[in-house]
Write a protein that holds these residues in place. Structure first.
Motif, PDB file in Angstrom:
ATOM      1  N   GLY A  52       0.796  -1.213   0.000  1.00  0.00           N
ATOM      2  CA  GLY A  52       0.000   0.000   0.000  1.00  0.00           C
ATOM      3  C   GLY A  52       0.836   1.274   0.000  1.00  0.00           C
ATOM      4  N   ARG A  53       2.152   1.158  -0.110  1.00  0.00           N
ATOM      5  CA  ARG A  53       3.046   2.320  -0.086  1.00  0.00           C
ATOM      6  C   ARG A  53       3.331   2.823  -1.492  1.00  0.00           C
ATOM      7  NH1 ARG A  53       8.375   0.595   2.769  1.00  0.00           N
ATOM      8  NH2 ARG A  53       8.410  -0.341   0.724  1.00  0.00           N
ATOM      9  N   SER A  54       3.693   4.099  -1.573  1.00  0.00           N
ATOM     10  CA  SER A  54       4.199   4.664  -2.821  1.00  0.00           C
ATOM     11  C   SER A  54       5.690   4.390  -2.883  1.00  0.00           C
ATOM     12  CB  SER A  54       3.969   6.170  -2.860  1.00  0.00           C
ATOM     13  OG  SER A  54       2.619   6.443  -3.064  1.00  0.00           O
ATOM     14  N   ILE A  55       6.158   3.956  -4.031  1.00  0.00           N
ATOM     15  CA  ILE A  55       7.562   3.631  -4.241  1.00  0.00           C
ATOM     16  C   ILE A  55       8.117   4.558  -5.312  1.00  0.00           C
ATOM     17  CG2 ILE A  55       9.193   1.826  -4.973  1.00  0.00           C
ATOM     18  CD1 ILE A  55       7.724   1.132  -2.365  1.00  0.00           C
ATOM     19  N   THR A  56       9.198   5.254  -5.002  1.00  0.00           N
ATOM     20  CA  THR A  56       9.898   6.059  -5.994  1.00  0.00           C
ATOM     21  C   THR A  56      11.090   5.247  -6.487  1.00  0.00           C
ATOM     22  OG1 THR A  56       9.247   8.107  -4.898  1.00  0.00           O
ATOM     23  CG2 THR A  56      11.097   8.233  -6.433  1.00  0.00           C
ATOM     24  N   VAL A  57      11.167   5.049  -7.783  1.00  0.00           N
ATOM     25  CA  VAL A  57      12.242   4.251  -8.369  1.00  0.00           C
ATOM     26  C   VAL A  57      13.549   5.029  -8.277  1.00  0.00           C
ATOM     27  CG1 VAL A  57      13.050   3.066 -10.440  1.00  0.00           C
ATOM     28  CG2 VAL A  57      10.602   3.126  -9.914  1.00  0.00           C
ATOM     29  N   GLU A  58      14.551   4.375  -7.712  1.00  0.00           N
ATOM     30  CA  GLU A  58      15.880   4.960  -7.546  1.00  0.00           C
ATOM     31  C   GLU A  58      16.868   4.212  -8.436  1.00  0.00           C
ATOM     32  OE1 GLU A  58      16.777   4.912  -3.381  1.00  0.00           O
ATOM     33  OE2 GLU A  58      14.858   5.787  -2.865  1.00  0.00           O
ATOM     34  N   PRO A  59      18.047   4.801  -8.706  1.00  0.00           N
ATOM     35  CA  PRO A  59      19.031   4.120  -9.555  1.00  0.00           C
ATOM     36  C   PRO A  59      19.459   2.763  -8.995  1.00  0.00           C
ATOM     37  CG  PRO A  59      19.649   6.406  -9.269  1.00  0.00           C
ATOM     38  CD  PRO A  59      18.492   6.145  -8.349  1.00  0.00           C
ATOM     39  N   GLU A  60      19.445   2.618  -7.679  1.00  0.00           N
ATOM     40  CA  GLU A  60      19.780   1.353  -7.012  1.00  0.00           C
ATOM     41  C   GLU A  60      18.771   1.163  -5.893  1.00  0.00           C
ATOM     42  OE1 GLU A  60      24.003  -0.307  -6.502  1.00  0.00           O
ATOM     43  OE2 GLU A  60      23.545   0.720  -4.620  1.00  0.00           O
ATOM     44  N   MET A  61      18.202  -0.035  -5.799  1.00  0.00           N
ATOM     45  CA  MET A  61      17.169  -0.291  -4.793  1.00  0.00           C
ATOM     46  C   MET A  61      17.493  -1.552  -4.008  1.00  0.00           C
ATOM     47  SD  MET A  61      13.763   0.810  -6.944  1.00  0.00           S
ATOM     48  CE  MET A  61      12.661   0.556  -5.561  1.00  0.00           C
ATOM     49  N   SER A  62      17.017  -1.598  -2.762  1.00  0.00           N
ATOM     50  CA  SER A  62      17.215  -2.760  -1.891  1.00  0.00           C
ATOM     51  C   SER A  62      15.956  -3.607  -1.865  1.00  0.00           C
ATOM     52  CB  SER A  62      17.543  -2.307  -0.471  1.00  0.00           C
ATOM     53  OG  SER A  62      18.780  -1.661  -0.451  1.00  0.00           O
ATOM     54  N   PHE A  63      16.160  -4.919  -1.851  1.00  0.00           N
ATOM     55  CA  PHE A  63      15.054  -5.873  -1.812  1.00  0.00           C
ATOM     56  C   PHE A  63      15.314  -6.884  -0.701  1.00  0.00           C
ATOM     57  CE2 PHE A  63      15.466  -4.303  -6.121  1.00  0.00           C
ATOM     58  CZ  PHE A  63      14.184  -3.856  -6.370  1.00  0.00           C
ATOM     59  N   ALA A  64      14.309  -7.120   0.128  1.00  0.00           N
ATOM     60  CA  ALA A  64      14.402  -8.099   1.207  1.00  0.00           C
ATOM     61  C   ALA A  64      14.469  -9.507   0.606  1.00  0.00           C
ATOM     62  CB  ALA A  64      13.187  -7.973   2.123  1.00  0.00           C
ATOM     63  N   PRO A  65      14.920 -10.490   1.386  1.00  0.00           N
ATOM     64  CA  PRO A  65      14.956 -11.868   0.882  1.00  0.00           C
ATOM     65  C   PRO A  65      13.570 -12.315   0.400  1.00  0.00           C
ATOM     66  CG  PRO A  65      16.060 -11.717   2.997  1.00  0.00           C
ATOM     67  CD  PRO A  65      15.396 -10.395   2.760  1.00  0.00           C
ATOM     68  N   ARG A  66      13.517 -12.832  -0.803  1.00  0.00           N
ATOM     69  CA  ARG A  66      12.288 -13.363  -1.412  1.00  0.00           C
ATOM     70  C   ARG A  66      11.158 -12.334  -1.501  1.00  0.00           C
ATOM     71  NH1 ARG A  66      13.765 -17.769  -4.197  1.00  0.00           N
ATOM     72  NH2 ARG A  66      15.269 -18.931  -2.989  1.00  0.00           N
ATOM     73  N   GLN A  67      11.492 -11.059  -1.498  1.00  0.00           N
ATOM     74  CA  GLN A  67      10.491  -9.997  -1.557  1.00  0.00           C
ATOM     75  C   GLN A  67       9.777  -9.980  -2.905  1.00  0.00           C
ATOM     76  OE1 GLN A  67      11.974  -6.025  -0.951  1.00  0.00           O
ATOM     77  NE2 GLN A  67       9.946  -5.129  -0.961  1.00  0.00           N
ATOM     78  N   VAL A  68       8.487  -9.717  -2.855  1.00  0.00           N
ATOM     79  CA  VAL A  68       7.670  -9.552  -4.057  1.00  0.00           C
ATOM     80  C   VAL A  68       7.043  -8.164  -3.998  1.00  0.00           C
ATOM     81  CG1 VAL A  68       5.668 -10.374  -5.350  1.00  0.00           C
ATOM     82  CG2 VAL A  68       7.144 -12.011  -4.172  1.00  0.00           C
ATOM     83  N   MET A  69       7.115  -7.428  -5.079  1.00  0.00           N
ATOM     84  CA  MET A  69       6.458  -6.124  -5.183  1.00  0.00           C
ATOM     85  C   MET A  69       5.582  -6.163  -6.437  1.00  0.00           C
ATOM     86  SD  MET A  69       9.727  -3.676  -4.422  1.00  0.00           S
ATOM     87  CE  MET A  69       8.850  -2.173  -4.087  1.00  0.00           C
ATOM     88  N   ILE A  70       4.354  -5.690  -6.309  1.00  0.00           N
ATOM     89  CA  ILE A  70       3.472  -5.526  -7.452  1.00  0.00           C
ATOM     90  C   ILE A  70       3.190  -4.037  -7.540  1.00  0.00           C
ATOM     91  CG2 ILE A  70       1.264  -6.118  -8.512  1.00  0.00           C
ATOM     92  CD1 ILE A  70       1.321  -8.700  -6.838  1.00  0.00           C
ATOM     93  N   LEU A  71       3.799  -3.390  -8.526  1.00  0.00           N
ATOM     94  CA  LEU A  71       3.738  -1.940  -8.655  1.00  0.00           C
ATOM     95  C   LEU A  71       2.763  -1.551  -9.761  1.00  0.00           C
ATOM     96  CD1 LEU A  71       7.566  -1.178  -8.462  1.00  0.00           C
ATOM     97  CD2 LEU A  71       5.908  -1.263  -6.597  1.00  0.00           C
ATOM     98  N   ALA A  72       1.932  -0.560  -9.466  1.00  0.00           N
ATOM     99  CA  ALA A  72       0.944  -0.079 -10.431  1.00  0.00           C
ATOM    100  C   ALA A  72       1.071   1.429 -10.574  1.00  0.00           C
ATOM    101  CB  ALA A  72      -0.461  -0.438  -9.971  1.00  0.00           C
ATOM    102  N   ASN A  73       0.808   1.925 -11.770  1.00  0.00           N
ATOM    103  CA  ASN A  73       0.858   3.377 -11.988  1.00  0.00           C
ATOM    104  C   ASN A  73      -0.531   4.008 -11.867  1.00  0.00           C
ATOM    105  OD1 ASN A  73      -0.354   2.524 -14.367  1.00  0.00           O
ATOM    106  ND2 ASN A  73       0.921   3.775 -15.701  1.00  0.00           N
ATOM    107  N   PHE A  74      -1.463   3.305 -11.271  1.00  0.00           N
ATOM    108  CA  PHE A  74      -2.811   3.845 -11.083  1.00  0.00           C
ATOM    109  C   PHE A  74      -3.275   3.637  -9.667  1.00  0.00           C
ATOM    110  CE2 PHE A  74      -3.032  -0.418 -12.824  1.00  0.00           C
ATOM    111  CZ  PHE A  74      -3.913  -1.059 -11.996  1.00  0.00           C
TER     112      PHE A  74
END
Length: 74
Positions: A52-74
């Motif tokens: 439910g958070r807003s994510i700003t794409v950065e040149p380098e990003m960190s991901f937790a172990p086995r993390q899944v993100m489903i990102l939408a532009n709407f």
């Protein structure tokens, strides 16, 4: 093809876009986002449908172990 164990794929319909990011690693990973720049340009803001958070794409990003993100532009 994954890069650094990170899988990214996109589906779109008209101007609506969903981007799925999966960390296939058992450890936290900091990865460059240059390979996914077409789907996720640096500075773009997407809504993570899981957290439910807003994510700003950065040149380098960190991901937790086995993390899944489903990102939408709407």
């Amino acid at each position: 093809m994954p890069q650094h164990g990170i899988y990214v794929y996109e589906r779109s319909l008209g101007d609506k876009k969903i981007v799925v990011i999966l960390n296939g690693n058992d450890k936290e990973l900091k990865a460059p986002m240059d390979r996914s720049a077409e789907s996720l340009p640096v500075g773009s803001v997407m809504n993570d449908l899981i957290s439910g958070r807003s994510i700003t794409v950065e040149p380098e990003m960190s991901f937790a172990p086995r993390q899944v993100m489903i990102l939408a532009n709407f």
